[in-house]
Design an enzyme around this catalytic site. Sequence first.
Site, short mmCIF file in Angstrom:
data_model
loop_
_atom_site.label_atom_id
_atom_site.label_comp_id
_atom_site.label_asym_id
_atom_site.label_seq_id
_atom_site.Cartn_x
_atom_site.Cartn_y
_atom_site.Cartn_z
N GLU A 179 0.83 -1.21 0.00
CA GLU A 179 0.00 0.00 0.00
C GLU A 179 0.87 1.26 0.00
OE1 GLU A 179 -2.43 -0.84 3.47
OE2 GLU A 179 -4.03 -1.62 2.22
N GLU A 259 -6.85 -7.70 -0.55
CA GLU A 259 -7.30 -7.63 0.84
C GLU A 259 -8.79 -7.37 0.84
OE1 GLU A 259 -5.27 -4.88 3.40
OE2 GLU A 259 -3.29 -5.74 3.01
#
Length: 630
Positions: A179, A259
């Site tokens: 991320e 995710e």
Amino acid sequence: MALILLLAVGLLHTQASPPARSFQLDYEEDCFRKDGAPFRYISGSIHYARVPRPAWRDRLLKMYMSGLNAVQVYVPWNYHEPLPGVYDFAGDRDVEAFLDLTAELGLLVILRPGPYICAEWEMGGLPAWLLWKPDIVLRSSDPAYLAAVDSWLHVLLPKVKPRLYQNGGNIISVQVENEYGSYYACDYEYLRHLLGSFRALLGSDVLLFTTDSTRVEELRCGTLQGLYATIDFGPDSNVTEAFGAQRQVEPKGPLVNSEYYTGWLDYWGEAHASTSSAQVARGLEDMLQLGASVNMYMFHGGTNFAYWSGADFKDQYKPVTTSYDYDAPLSEAGDPTEKLFAIRTVISKFQPLPVGPMPPATPKYTYGWVALQKYADLLDVLDVLCPSGPIQSQFPLTFEAIKQTHGFVVYRTRLPWDVPDLATLGAPPHSICDRGYVMLQKEYRGTLERDGQTTLPVTGRAGDTLDVLLENMGRISFGANVSDFKGLLGNLSLDSSPLSNWLIYPLAIDRAIQQGWPHTALPKSSSSGKSGPAFYTGTFETPGIAWDTFVKFPGWSKGQLWINGFNLGRYWPCRGPQQTLFVPGSVLHVGRPNNITVLELEGAPPVPLLLFLDQPLFNKTLSCSTVAAE
């Protein structure tokens, strides 16, 4: 005739031999190809660092029996390199044994080796010793940071390479960073450097990818040519819109949610997070119907044992609870939940489930009430906890400046003048990291807290000893500033006059407890006061079995628990929501006493008892009543 026969034999031979092992992207058909055939993974996240090694097989088997064909695994750098150049891959840290177990059970692996992982883990997996160079720019092309990263990758990735799918193993893809688009630096040079290192150490065939949120600016900063861009989003999101964001950066190739959130984490002082099973199942079905590959984060959350829980910073410092249950399909103790069966039903519509029953919940035991006794006030055992003695300094030094990673440090000075009337002991903004327990002449006066109370009224005489026990509650694991220094970051003052001439005691509590202290030591004749930082001890026996259990802290305030030298983590029942700590049966003894050690920081109940239960209590927040100094 012979030629025709030879050709026929050759043809048979070609058909019989399987194609070379490969795992690749197909940009024409928008899918993965495994050994040449279209492939989609349905995966779940499990963190070996949050699960005791004796439970690894049980958790992975339950994941396999849920219908998953892959697991997604983070590698926390700081779990394996506690000091520069010192590596630990033994016991619970044996990542190779964990990976081999996934292969044995028939699960593929999506590996996420960082170097930064977030994961609500202490400092997002980055080692705190990076901050020994205070001006280091983490997660960037800062040469000091890259040098540390490269030396770590040269240790870790050679362990990974033989386990890649192409090399006969079960690792199908490897994530680079994590991320990164959410981090302020947006340093493409850093991502390019990582890409080069991963390629050099893992070869040119392995599928490398990134994961970011669906926000345009995050996908801009977190993606790089040469790394396949995937996204993450939860059941609240519109699936079509979310995958539309992935298509902006990857117009072709498989749809991937790296995710998909099955639940959420808990912060101390906030309500227990939960997500409905029906909502999670519905979102999963929508994605699978589109042909997407999905990883469920988390499938089994586990526990932030010891000091491993991280923290977020959202307008204020928000430390994460010890439990990382995550409201996941497998509970903190590894038990199948209603959510697991809802997910399994969805998976069965898209691929066959393994034959056989789901392994049952592990047995739990109510060991009942255990009486403890006070062993000593913390300030009376500094000789044991800091055998090398204190560091002298004109002004306070951070944990990082004295090379203390986790836990606790005592800062001691003396009052410079008589204070007959109430004076204000104060700390500058953002300088208490993260909690400071204040004692004057060894009497507990109250607690200073980051983003909370930063002043206390005090009285005393010139020369009186002022001690502040500083607690690190976990370094920030997500957000712009991961350089989260701990300890006293500024000078304390008395009515705005700075205090100086400090003695600083870095405490090695875990080392002492692992060596048998205080159970092997002679009892201290201790003051009977119940407030302020103190150690309590007790023992209990198991009735011939060592089953998992949960320990409750009725009337206790805040602290740390060890059983048989194993650090089970932080308890804080009055802040909540978590009321019990998970105790894996594997840390308990059968046939001999189990040694309990508690460090209570603010105040124990008048009769110090612990209660061992057969189920957890996650969702109760009591109001913290400050224990008055006795």
